[in-house]
Scaffold this motif. Structure first.
Motif, PDB file in Angstrom:
ATOM      1  N   LYS A 229       3.455  -4.081  -3.958  1.00 44.91           N
ATOM      2  CA  LYS A 229       3.255  -2.697  -3.531  1.00 44.91           C
ATOM      3  C   LYS A 229       1.773  -2.471  -3.269  1.00 44.91           C
ATOM      4  CE  LYS A 229       7.180  -0.813  -6.149  1.00 44.91           C
ATOM      5  NZ  LYS A 229       7.585   0.119  -7.247  1.00 44.91           N
ATOM      6  N   ASP A 231       0.239   0.284  -3.369  1.00 45.29           N
ATOM      7  CA  ASP A 231      -0.281   1.212  -4.383  1.00 45.29           C
ATOM      8  C   ASP A 231      -0.747   0.460  -5.632  1.00 45.29           C
ATOM      9  OD1 ASP A 231       0.028   3.445  -2.843  1.00 45.29           O
ATOM     10  OD2 ASP A 231       1.933   4.061  -3.735  1.00 45.29           O
ATOM     11  N   GLY A 419       3.521   0.594   3.091  1.00 40.74           N
ATOM     12  CA  GLY A 419       3.292   0.645   1.652  1.00 40.74           C
ATOM     13  C   GLY A 419       3.705  -0.607   0.907  1.00 40.74           C
TER      14      GLY A 419
END
Length: 461
Positions: A229, A231, A419
């Motif tokens: 990911k 993030d 993402g």
């Protein structure tokens, strides 16, 4: 086009057609709905891609044996290969089946030269497009930019995906020039280029459980996917001052390889053992994805079409049981900061172009092959679209890329999308028989770094 109007190949194009370096890029695009064959053919026929000279030209040789591009009429039906039946695999998931298909293509399926050097496989039972393009036509940035002309945004079907110049180029930020900086640039450039020279002669990595070598490009392959990911990478980035996503990626590589070697090695490995990778670096003035129409129109802007990348050598060190996972990122950042400050990538590109132009593809291919045979792995990282997209009206689930085999037993291609970042790990399966274990080592490394970063951020609040 008449013979007099044939266009000669670029030096990089000639290199990638040499048998020792023959490279085909495969991009797998998984979609959520069944594929409509008629729509695919219609979209291709009317696409910008079929106005590009590289995708509408045959590879021909002149009387002296030199390669040229010759304009031809493209018959879309010849380029679309339809696979209706589901493929069998030792695994059950579509992901494993598609990866097995791509692994087979990596060693056994060259592109025919009686048509332009690209094709599109439709894996109907697995809702997957496999777009194969010869590396002589362009690099990852060029081909991704071209691919996005066939796509639209999910949230705004009338718009193409956002094309952002993100990341950092190989030249880095060279502001605030001073004597100290000039000395560092010259010193690092000389040292790193000297290593290239030594790699073509005799200096090679110590043998480990992931080492390849001359001839390994012909060995059977296995392909697996490690999933990350973005993030999580950004969380780690916050905990390491001035770190980039590439710093995180190479930190994950160092940690993951250390974990895997600890599992596989029957003999004790020396702490700090160097494992060297060959990384591809985009040299365009505007890094990241590009506007495809501008790439076709302009050569002076620095965003032109083609193969515009240099090579750098990245040392990854084996470290057993490091207490702080963030140390892997900090070490990677220290190395990459020196690489960015140097002229290694630019010089490798210029020297390669000079050798190709003056000594020919056979000699240039031999030098590149020697460098690859004396190092351990290859890695590339391409930034894909940030938002979710559709291709020919079909929502895209994933985008993954890999290329045909090299004398490395381990080849890594990272591509980000909406993402997520999927790492395609192509291995010589007789050397690395358990690539899913290696993929999990990489995934676990990022998760450990994320946990350490969160704890570090919380402590410093």
């Amino acid at each position: 086009m008449d013979k007099e109007e044939d266009e000669p190949l670029t030096p990089a194009g000639r290199l990638f057609l040499n048998p020792q370096m023959n490279q085909i890029i495969s991009c797998a695009i998984g979609v959520k709905n069944p594929i409509n064959i008629d729509s695919v053919k219609s979209e291709l026929t009317n696409s910008i891609m079929l106005h590009h000279p590289r995708f509408t030209s045959l590879l021909v040789n002149d009387s002296k044996g030199k390669e040229h591009w010759r304009k031809t009429k493209v018959k879309v039906d010849q380029h679309v290969i339809i696979r209706h039946q589901p493929f069998t695999s030792d695994q059950d998931s579509d992901e494993d089946v598609v990866n097995d298909y791509l692994a087979d293509l990596a060693v056994s399926c060259p592109l025919p030269t009686d048509k332009p050097l690209w094709d599109l496989h439709l894996l109907m039972a697995h809702n997957c497009f496999v777009f194969r393009v010869h590396h002589a036509l362009g690099d990852g940035i060029s081909l991704m930019s071209m691919f996005l002309t066939l796509c639209r945004r999910v949230d705004d079907p009338g718009q193409r995906p956002t094309i952002l110049g993100v990341g950092s180029s190989a030249t880095g930020q060279r502001s605030r020039w001073g004597l100290g900086r000039v000395v560092k640039v010259l010193w690092y450039s000389v040292v790193f280029l000297l290593e290239f020279v030594l790699r073509t002669l005799w200096w090679r990595d110590k043998k480990t459980a992931v080492s390849g070598g001359a001839g390994v490009e012909l060995w059977p392959r296995k392909l697996v996917t490690a999933k990350f990911k973005i993030d999580d990478m950004k969380t780690v980035k916050k905990a390491v001052a001035n770190a980039t996503i590439n710093d995180i990626l190479f930190g994950v590589l160092s940690s993951g390889l250390s974990k895997y070697l600890e599992i596989r090695s029957t003999k004790g490995l020396r702490e700090g053992l160097q494992i060297t990778g060959v990384a591809m670096v985009n040299l365009r003035k505007q890094p990241g994805l590009q506007d495809f129409s501008k790439m076709m129109e302009s050569k002076s802007s620095g965003i032109s079409w083609g193969n515009k990348f240099g090579m750098i050598l990245i040392p990854v060190c084996y470290n057993k049981g490091c207490a702080d996972p963030l140390q892997f990122v900090k070490r990677a950042k220290a190395i990459l900061d020196k690489k960015k400050l140097s002229l290694e990538a630019i010089c490798s590109y210029k020297i390669g172009d000079f050798v190709m132009s003056w000594f020919g593809p056979k000699f240039a291919s031999l030098l590149n092959y020697r460098i690859l045979s004396n190092t351990t792995f290859t890695i590339s990282n391409v930034i894909g679209p940030q938002e979710e997209i559709t291709i020919i009206g079909n929502p895209v689930d994933y985008i993954r890329a890999n290329n045909t085999s090299l004398p490395h037993a381990l080849m890594i291609n990272m591509l980000s999308y909406a993402g997520k970042a999927d790492m395609q790990i192509l291995v010589a399966k007789d050397i690395i028989p358990d690539p899913k274990v290696l993929a999990k080592c990489f995934e676990d490394s990022l998760l450990e770094m994320k946990e350490a970063a969160e704890a570090d951020i919380e402590t410093n609040k």
